[in-house]
Design a protein around this motif. Structure first.
Motif, PDB file in Angstrom:
ATOM      1  N   ASP A   1      44.167  32.742  57.896  1.00 59.33           N
ATOM      2  CA  ASP A   1      43.788  34.105  58.206  1.00 59.33           C
ATOM      3  C   ASP A   1      43.957  34.989  56.961  1.00 59.33           C
ATOM      4  O   ASP A   1      43.074  35.759  56.594  1.00 59.33           O
ATOM      5  N   PHE A   2      45.091  34.800  56.315  1.00 57.00           N
ATOM      6  CA  PHE A   2      45.357  35.562  55.092  1.00 57.00           C
ATOM      7  C   PHE A   2      44.333  35.220  54.002  1.00 57.00           C
ATOM      8  O   PHE A   2      43.729  36.110  53.401  1.00 57.00           O
ATOM      9  N   VAL A   3      44.112  33.904  53.784  1.00 56.34           N
ATOM     10  CA  VAL A   3      43.211  33.465  52.714  1.00 56.34           C
ATOM     11  C   VAL A   3      41.782  33.943  52.992  1.00 56.34           C
ATOM     12  O   VAL A   3      41.108  34.466  52.103  1.00 56.34           O
ATOM     13  N   TYR A   4      41.352  33.779  54.229  1.00 55.71           N
ATOM     14  CA  TYR A   4      39.986  34.167  54.579  1.00 55.71           C
ATOM     15  C   TYR A   4      39.763  35.668  54.358  1.00 55.71           C
ATOM     16  O   TYR A   4      38.782  36.079  53.735  1.00 55.71           O
ATOM     17  N   ASN A   5      40.703  36.460  54.850  1.00 51.82           N
ATOM     18  CA  ASN A   5      40.542  37.907  54.679  1.00 51.82           C
ATOM     19  C   ASN A   5      40.614  38.320  53.219  1.00 51.82           C
ATOM     20  O   ASN A   5      39.877  39.192  52.773  1.00 51.82           O
ATOM     21  N   TRP A   6      41.481  37.639  52.499  1.00 49.43           N
ATOM     22  CA  TRP A   6      41.599  37.966  51.071  1.00 49.43           C
ATOM     23  C   TRP A   6      40.295  37.658  50.342  1.00 49.43           C
ATOM     24  O   TRP A   6      39.766  38.496  49.614  1.00 49.43           O
ATOM     25  N   ILE A   7      39.783  36.446  50.551  1.00 50.04           N
ATOM     26  CA  ILE A   7      38.566  36.035  49.833  1.00 50.04           C
ATOM     27  C   ILE A   7      37.388  36.948  50.192  1.00 50.04           C
ATOM     28  O   ILE A   7      36.657  37.410  49.325  1.00 50.04           O
ATOM     29  N   ARG A   8      37.232  37.184  51.481  1.00 52.05           N
ATOM     30  CA  ARG A   8      36.125  38.050  51.935  1.00 52.05           C
ATOM     31  C   ARG A   8      36.205  39.429  51.283  1.00 52.05           C
ATOM     32  O   ARG A   8      35.232  39.939  50.733  1.00 52.05           O
ATOM     33  N   THR A   9      37.377  40.037  51.387  1.00 48.65           N
ATOM     34  CA  THR A   9      37.563  41.374  50.833  1.00 48.65           C
ATOM     35  C   THR A   9      37.361  41.365  49.322  1.00 48.65           C
ATOM     36  O   THR A   9      36.780  42.284  48.754  1.00 48.65           O
ATOM     37  N   HIS A  10      37.844  40.296  48.697  1.00 53.58           N
ATOM     38  CA  HIS A  10      37.724  40.203  47.241  1.00 53.58           C
ATOM     39  C   HIS A  10      36.258  40.064  46.815  1.00 53.58           C
ATOM     40  O   HIS A  10      35.810  40.730  45.885  1.00 53.58           O
ATOM     41  N   ILE A  11      35.533  39.200  47.509  1.00 57.80           N
ATOM     42  CA  ILE A  11      34.116  39.015  47.163  1.00 57.80           C
ATOM     43  C   ILE A  11      33.372  40.342  47.365  1.00 57.80           C
ATOM     44  O   ILE A  11      32.660  40.817  46.480  1.00 57.80           O
ATOM     45  N   LEU A  12      33.571  40.942  48.536  1.00 55.98           N
ATOM     46  CA  LEU A  12      32.811  42.158  48.858  1.00 55.98           C
ATOM     47  C   LEU A  12      33.234  43.338  47.979  1.00 55.98           C
ATOM     48  O   LEU A  12      32.410  44.141  47.562  1.00 55.98           O
ATOM     49  N   GLY A  13      34.520  43.426  47.692  1.00 52.95           N
ATOM     50  CA  GLY A  13      35.024  44.580  46.960  1.00 52.95           C
ATOM     51  C   GLY A  13      34.941  44.447  45.453  1.00 52.95           C
ATOM     52  O   GLY A  13      34.725  45.427  44.751  1.00 52.95           O
ATOM     53  N   MET A  14      35.151  43.218  44.941  1.00 60.50           N
ATOM     54  CA  MET A  14      35.205  43.080  43.482  1.00 60.50           C
ATOM     55  C   MET A  14      34.077  42.231  42.900  1.00 60.50           C
ATOM     56  O   MET A  14      33.445  42.617  41.928  1.00 60.50           O
ATOM     57  N   ASP A  15      33.856  41.059  43.489  1.00 63.67           N
ATOM     58  CA  ASP A  15      32.876  40.160  42.871  1.00 63.67           C
ATOM     59  C   ASP A  15      31.451  40.714  42.943  1.00 63.67           C
ATOM     60  O   ASP A  15      30.646  40.483  42.055  1.00 63.67           O
ATOM     61  N   LEU A  16      31.178  41.455  44.004  1.00 60.75           N
ATOM     62  CA  LEU A  16      29.819  42.009  44.109  1.00 60.75           C
ATOM     63  C   LEU A  16      29.536  43.048  43.019  1.00 60.75           C
ATOM     64  O   LEU A  16      28.386  43.314  42.688  1.00 60.75           O
ATOM     65  N   LYS A  17      30.610  43.598  42.445  1.00 64.27           N
ATOM     66  CA  LYS A  17      30.406  44.542  41.341  1.00 64.27           C
ATOM     67  C   LYS A  17      29.883  43.824  40.103  1.00 64.27           C
ATOM     68  O   LYS A  17      29.226  44.419  39.258  1.00 64.27           O
ATOM     69  N   ILE A  18      30.208  42.526  40.025  1.00 61.88           N
ATOM     70  CA  ILE A  18      29.692  41.727  38.899  1.00 61.88           C
ATOM     71  C   ILE A  18      28.162  41.664  39.026  1.00 61.88           C
ATOM     72  O   ILE A  18      27.436  41.725  38.045  1.00 61.88           O
ATOM     73  N   LYS A  19      27.718  41.561  40.265  1.00 55.05           N
ATOM     74  CA  LYS A  19      26.275  41.529  40.530  1.00 55.05           C
ATOM     75  C   LYS A  19      25.604  42.814  40.007  1.00 55.05           C
ATOM     76  O   LYS A  19      24.596  42.757  39.306  1.00 55.05           O
TER      77      LYS A  19
END
Ligand SMILES: [Fe+2]
Length: 145
Positions: free
Chosen positions: A110-128
């Motif tokens: 639960d922790f890992v899933y929420n972390w990864i999701r939030t990280h992708i949406l919040g930070m990695d998408l900025k790379i895009k």
């Protein structure tokens, strides 16, 4: 549990593929933890958690390399956040997992899933966004010539 959605795509195939692989490992752990036919699965779970740790470290390094290569301005912040996450999963309490494996594993996922999701949406998408601005910048350059 780890459902991939198109909105997670950051447009860089290599990063997307690595994110998908992380989701896959997460799903394998979830399936094993919730499979009612399993008998003693503590060792298998630990192996999968190791895979998750190793792949996360590999993926972060790769993502950071790509960011560095293109002078991504958010690189330092990303690296700091990545390092913090790695430290967290390196220091998992395995005793807790031994005591009540299913509950502890589900909590972890639960922790890992929420972390990864939030990280992708919040930070990695900025790379895009950054890559897209680079592309349009190049396009403008060509046009100006
Ligand atoms: Fe990242």
């Amino acid at each position: 549990m780890f459902d991939w959605k198109d909105e997670y795509s950051c447009g860089i195939e290599r990063i997307d593929d690595e994110h998908k692989r992380l989701f896959e490992i997460g799903n394998s752990i979830y399936e094993l933890a919730t499979n009612e036919n399993r008998v003693d699965y503590f060792d298998d779970i630990l192996n999968l958690i190791d895979d998750l740790k190793e792949y996360t470290i590999y993926h972060f390094e790769d993502e950071e390399k790509i960011m560095e290569m293109y002078d991504y301005p958010g690189y330092r912040e990303q690296k700091r956040v990545h390092d913090k996450f790695i430290e967290k999963i390196r220091n998992l309490d395995l005793e807790e997992i031994d005591e009540d494996t299913q509950q502890a594993v589900l909590k972890l996922l639960d922790f890992v899933y929420n972390w990864i999701r939030t990280h992708i949406l919040g930070m990695d998408l900025k790379i895009k966004d950054y890559f897209e601005s680079l592309k349009s910048g190049k396009f403008m350059e060509k046009k100006a010539r």
